[in-house]
Structures are given as structure tokens and as C-alpha cells.
Design an enzyme around this catalytic site. Structure first.
Site, mmCIF file in Angstrom:
data_model
loop_
_atom_site.group_PDB
_atom_site.id
_atom_site.type_symbol
_atom_site.label_atom_id
_atom_site.label_comp_id
_atom_site.label_asym_id
_atom_site.label_seq_id
_atom_site.Cartn_x
_atom_site.Cartn_y
_atom_site.Cartn_z
ATOM 1 N N VAL A 1 -5.296 19.275 -12.024
ATOM 2 C CA VAL A 1 -4.724 18.672 -10.810
ATOM 3 C C VAL A 1 -4.923 19.634 -9.628
ATOM 4 O O VAL A 1 -5.264 19.210 -8.518
ATOM 5 C CB VAL A 1 -3.234 18.323 -11.000
ATOM 6 C CG1 VAL A 1 -2.635 17.757 -9.712
ATOM 7 C CG2 VAL A 1 -3.056 17.326 -12.137
ATOM 8 N N GLY A 2 -4.766 20.927 -9.900
ATOM 9 C CA GLY A 2 -4.944 21.928 -8.840
ATOM 10 C C GLY A 2 -6.314 21.826 -8.194
ATOM 11 O O GLY A 2 -6.453 21.895 -6.970
ATOM 12 N N GLN B 1 3.712 15.412 -23.446
ATOM 13 C CA GLN B 1 3.582 16.852 -23.707
ATOM 14 C C GLN B 1 3.638 17.135 -25.207
ATOM 15 O O GLN B 1 2.861 17.937 -25.720
ATOM 16 C CB GLN B 1 4.678 17.631 -22.969
ATOM 17 C CG GLN B 1 4.532 19.127 -23.070
ATOM 18 C CD GLN B 1 3.217 19.636 -22.479
ATOM 19 O OE1 GLN B 1 2.908 19.355 -21.332
ATOM 20 N NE2 GLN B 1 2.437 20.348 -23.266
ATOM 21 N N GLY C 1 1.001 23.759 -10.909
ATOM 22 C CA GLY C 1 0.804 22.729 -11.928
ATOM 23 C C GLY C 1 -0.438 23.041 -12.726
ATOM 24 O O GLY C 1 -0.842 24.197 -12.822
ATOM 25 N N SER C 2 -1.037 21.990 -13.261
ATOM 26 C CA SER C 2 -2.172 22.228 -14.151
ATOM 27 C C SER C 2 -3.431 22.555 -13.355
ATOM 28 O O SER C 2 -3.554 22.223 -12.175
ATOM 29 C CB SER C 2 -2.416 20.992 -15.011
ATOM 30 O OG SER C 2 -2.897 19.951 -14.194
ATOM 31 N N GLU D 1 -1.030 27.636 -7.888
ATOM 32 C CA GLU D 1 -0.674 28.393 -9.100
ATOM 33 C C GLU D 1 -0.877 27.461 -10.277
ATOM 34 O O GLU D 1 -0.242 26.409 -10.344
ATOM 35 C CB GLU D 1 0.788 28.858 -9.048
ATOM 36 C CG GLU D 1 1.036 29.989 -8.069
ATOM 37 C CD GLU D 1 0.272 31.260 -8.386
ATOM 38 O OE1 GLU D 1 -0.195 31.439 -9.530
ATOM 39 O OE2 GLU D 1 0.117 32.068 -7.449
ATOM 40 N N CYS E 1 3.681 28.834 -17.552
ATOM 41 C CA CYS E 1 2.277 29.181 -17.318
ATOM 42 C C CYS E 1 2.033 30.625 -17.703
ATOM 43 O O CYS E 1 0.906 31.035 -17.912
ATOM 44 C CB CYS E 1 1.889 28.913 -15.872
ATOM 45 S SG CYS E 1 2.894 29.792 -14.697
HETATM 46 C C1 UN1 Z 1 8.189 33.280 -15.285
HETATM 47 O O1 UN1 Z 1 7.429 33.561 -16.219
HETATM 48 O O2 UN1 Z 1 9.312 33.811 -15.152
HETATM 49 O O3 UN1 Z 1 4.975 27.584 -13.838
HETATM 50 C C2 UN1 Z 1 7.831 32.345 -14.218
HETATM 51 C C3 UN1 Z 1 5.163 28.669 -14.374
HETATM 52 C C4 UN1 Z 1 5.102 29.873 -13.466
HETATM 53 C C5 UN1 Z 1 6.398 30.569 -13.388
HETATM 54 C C6 UN1 Z 1 6.626 31.504 -14.502
HETATM 55 N N1 UN1 Z 1 4.661 29.463 -12.153
HETATM 56 O O4 UN1 Z 1 5.412 28.765 -15.548
#
Ligand code: UN1
Length: 478
Positions: A229-230, A328, A225-226, A247, A281
Site C-alpha cells: 500500500v505504501g 490476518q 502500513g504495508s 513507514e 513492523c
Molecule cells: C514499537 O516497536 O514499539 O507499525 C513500535 C509498527 C511500527 C511501530 C513499532 N511503526 O509496528
């Protein structure tokens, strides 16, 4: 047609208040599902169920776990069309993207069916004669999984599948906007034969995530997530010494050098910046271009961006769907305003779109002539917004690519082997893409970033065993 969802706790459908609504972001009149808003007590029940299921699941033959995951993968793939539609309807990515993600989830489950039976320990020679040393990978216990809305089946799958493969049990809290597709995954894992309590699902809002983070009987937490929050998940987890994997965000640079093929560079940049509505992300949000190609490239990029068809995710002709939520969309537009105020030139997009159905639509946006330290180049937007930065040469491009707090993915488009090789070594990112978009990854290799993008062990593929097992080292003498 709106589905009524429940939590899945100890193999039972729990919670009937249906207080929450999952809304189709392409068509705000369409309620995809109603769901109960979980409480701390629901999390506690789910954790107790997961704890109770742990001994027999972790001690079962790896073949038992492998079979469940393999069957779940087959079921997911067999239903790819229907689940892809549900995903696109609920999250807003286009049908090919939705169906593609479902297939990816199926593949992930099948990959970890294999991992369950692969030998992960090692046998070594002791430094002392006559002694054997072996390492063993053991299940950890109960994992809390907190997953985002942007990959609402792939990410739950890539956290749950390795957790289950290695003998753990889980409590999943999917993102608030996308409960239905996560629920569908949970039902499939049950149907595939996971015993009650092995996979639990608690739907709801941020307080459910908080209850997972704070629950003393959850051994590990995996969060995507963001970054904000992480950081708070981390603080809570570390206070009670839970295992932790995060992540988070990215501000991924794509470098385009003078020698690049323009068509290829534009295709790579458009995919990385705008597919999935830029809600990845790994999206390419900073496009750093050397001056010899800059004007031609930026012009061609803006032209291609203008030609993209934004529309209802369920319309097969749509290339870009809506933002996931009003919040968003507002954030995206706010950042366009900030970039304008800082002196960026909005070449195309920047405005919400009114289409046939009422949804959170926005035109793909390119902001040119930005300086590297503007907020638009430092903070994650998470929408179809990309900025361009003009640089003298490769060295300056690299220096700018390496700025900032994030380090998830970084790309370069060039025909120069010398620069591609140097970039691969010198760029500060967990993933490097040469002549490819920064987004779009395989499931059998490690995923993750550096600096504030990630924390803890890598996810996915052969790397996942690190987080979802603990190592025991055994010495045997004569
Ligand atoms: C991708 O680019 O195929 O939340 C996956 C996200 C990443 C996953 C990206 N954890 O966008």
C-alpha cells in the site's frame, strides 16, 4: 455496548450511516463500535476545514499549541485504564499492552507540547562579512495521516502531535479495524482546546485513504502500513508533489551468538517475536542462531513459546491476544503452510486455537531449520510466527541479517563487545538493538528504517521537525 462513531470535521460530528462495524477480535459477537464509511466528499470537507483552520493555528503563539497538546496528553493519561480497555477490546493486544500504549500516546503528546516551544531555527555566520543568515522552521499546511491498526492510538498520536505542534492542521484516516480508539483520541484533542478544523478525522476504508492521497490541497502525507500500500501511496503523492513519509514493513533479524546467555536470549526473542501477537513492523521474525548454541536455544525458545497463554485480550491472565482479523489470521496460517512446504520444521504452533470466546486465536509459532531465502524469511507475515536459521558464525549471521528488501530494526544477543560494536556499524537497519528485542522503542528519538522499510524523513522525537516543517533561509545585509 457498542458506540456509534462519527467523522470529526470542522469540530462537528458528521456522518450517521453507521455502515461499518468494528468487531472485537477476541470475541466476534462483540461489536465495539459502528461507524460511517467516509467518501471522497467527506475527505474534501475535512480538507477544506483543515485549510480554513490553518492560518490562525499556524500563526498562534507556540504556547497555545503547546497547551493543547499538553492538556490532551494529560487527558489521555488520566483515562489510560478506560482507553486501554477500549484499545485491547478493539485491536486484540493484551490489557497491559493496551494500557501501556495509551500511556505512550499521552507521553508523545506531552513531548510535542515541549517541542512546540523549543527553538528550531538556527543563526549562522554568513560567508560574506556583514550579513546575517538565519533559518526558520515554518508550518507546511494540511497533512493527511494514514495510520495502521496495530498501534491504533500511539501512531495517530506520533503523527498528529508533531504536525499540530509545528502549526499544521490534519486530516486523519485511521485503519478500518480500529476506528473507536482513534475517534477517542480525536475527541480528546478537541476537548483539550484544538480549534475546529485543526484536527479532522474521516473514518472508513481504503477509498478514504486514496482520496487523501489524491487530494490536491493536502500538502503532505504520512503513512504507516504495508509495503504494498505504501508504494501506491507514494506513486499518488509524488504525482502531485506532496511531501511524503512512509513507514512500512520489516523482516527484522535477531542474531543470537554462541556466547549469549540462553535465558536472556529466549526472553528477548519471545518478546520481539510474539508480544503484540507479532503484529509489529519491528517484530523479530528471523532468528539467526550460531551453531554452538543453536540446538539448546531453539529448544528453550520452543518450550517458552508453548508456555505462553493465548487468550481473550481482556482477560488479565492472557499473554498473547488474537490476530486482528480473519484476513490476518488466514495470512499467518498461509505463511506457516508455505514455510512447511519449503522444508521448515514447525516446532510449535502453526494452528488456529478454539478458546472460550470465538476469536482469531493462533498459537505462537516457531519454524526451525529454515533457509535464508525461503519466502518465510523474505516476506512480512505480521503475526506470531518466527523462523530460525542456523549459521556457522557471526560473519555468516551478519551476512544473512543483511539480506532482503527490508531494513527496519535488527537485534543481536551477545556478551561480546567486539561483535556488538561491529553489528551496530555493519547491519543495514534504521534501528539496532543490543541485548534487547527488535520491537519496543522510545518516543523521543528517531524511528525508521532503511531500504523498503521506510521512505522520507524519520518519525518521532527531535527528528519529527524535519517532516512537519519547511525551512526558510533568511539573509540580512546592512
Ligand atoms: C514499537 O516497536 O514499539 O507499525 C513500535 C509498527 C511500527 C511501530 C513499532 N511503526 O509496528
Amino acid at each position: 455496548m457498542s458506540e456509534t462513531l462519527h467523522h470529526i470535521i470542522a469540530g462537528e460530528a458528521v456522518g450517521s450511516d453507521a455502515a461499518g462495524e468494528s468487531i472485537n477480535p477476541s470475541d466476534l459477537g462483540d461489536v465495539v463500535a459502528r461507524y460511517p464509511k467516509g467518501s471522497t466528499a467527506d475527505v474534501d470537507r475535512a480538507v477544506k476545514a483543515a485549510r480554513a483552520a490553518f492560518p490562525s493555528w499556524s500563526e498562534a503563539s507556540p504556547e497555545v499549541r503547546s497547551d493543547v497538546l499538553d492538556k490532551a496528553g494529560s487527558l489521555v493519561m488520566a483515562r489510560a485504564k478506560e482507553l486501554g480497555e477500549l484499545l485491547s477490546r478493539e485491536e486484540g493486544k493484551t490489557l497491559p499492552e493496551g494500557t501501556g500504549e495509551v500511556m505512550r500516546a499521552g507521553r508523545i503528546l506531552k513531548y510535542f507540547a515541549g517541542e512546540a516551544i523549543r527553538r528550531h531555527g538556527q543563526a549562522l555566520d554568513s560567508t560574506r562579512p556583514g550579513i546575517d543568515v538565519t533559518t526558520h522552521r515554518e508550518a507546511v499546511g494540511v497533512f493527511g495521516l494514514i495510520t495502521p491498526w496495530n498501534f491504533p492510538i500511539a501512531i495517530p498520536a506520533w503523527k498528529a502531535a508533531p504536525a499540530l505542534a509545528f502549526g499544521n492542521t490534519v486530516v486523519l484516516k485511521p485503519a478500518t479495524p480500529t476506528p473507536a480508539i482513534a475517534h477517542a483520541l480525536g475527541k480528546i484533542i478537541e476537548e483539550a482546546g484544538a480549534p475546529p478544523g485543526v484536527f479532522n478525522l474521516v473514518l472508513g476504508e481504503g477509498d478514504v485513504g486514496r482520496a487523501i492521497v489524491d487530494h490536491g490541497d493536502i500538502d503532505g502525507i504520512s503513512f504507516t502500513g504495508s509495503q504494498g500500500v505504501g508504494a501506491s501511496v507514494a506513486a499518488g503523492a509524488i504525482k502531485r508533489q506532496a511531501r511524503l513519509q512512509l513507514e512500512m514493513g520489516g523482516k527484522n533479524p535477531l542474531v543470537v551468538l554462541d556466547d549469549a546467555d540462553i535465558e536472556k536470549a529466549v526472553t528477548v526473542a519471545i518478546d520481539g517475536a510474539f508480544f503484540g501477537t507479532g503484529q509489529r513492523c519491528t517484530a523479530s521474525s528471523r532468528i539467526i542462531v550460531t551453531e554452538g548454541i543453536h540446538d539448546r536455544f531453539v529448544e528453550a525458545l520452543a518450550e517458552r513459546a508453548r508456555s505462553l497463554r493465548v487468550g481473550n485480550a481482556l482477560d488479565p491472565s492472557s499473554q498473547i491476544g488474537p490476530a486482528v482479523s480473519e484476513q490476518q489470521l488466514e495470512q499467518n496460517l498461509r505463511y506457516v503452510g508455505i514455510a512447511r512446504d519449503e522444508g521448515g520444521q514447525v516446532l510449535t504452533g502453526g494452528e488456529p486455537l478454539s478458546l472460550d470466546t470465538r476469536g482469531y486465536y493462533m498459537a505462537p509459532t516457531i519454524i526451525a531449520d529454515t533457509a535464508p531465502n525461503m519466502r518465510i524469511n523474505c516476506e512480512e507475515v505480521f503475526g506470531p510466527v518466527a523462523s530460525t536459521v542456523r549459521v556457522r558464525d557471526y560473519d555468516e549471521a551478519l551476512e544473512i541479517a543483511n539480506r532482503g528488501q527490508f531494513g527496519l530494526s535488527a537485534g543481536i544477543v551477545t556478551d561480546s563487545l567486539k561483535h556488538a560494536r561491529h553489528f551496530r556499524r555493519a547491519v543495514r537497519a534504521g534501528m539496532v538493538m543490543v541485548n534487547l528485542p527488535t520491537a519496543g522503542v522510545d518516543y523521543h528519538v528517531p524511528f525508521g528504517g532503511t531500504r523498503k522499510s521506510s521512505y522520507g524523513a524519520r518519525e518521532q522525537g527531535f527528528a519529527a521537525v524535519e517532516f512537519y516543517t519547511q525551512t526558510k533561509t533568511v539573509y540580512v545585509g546592512g
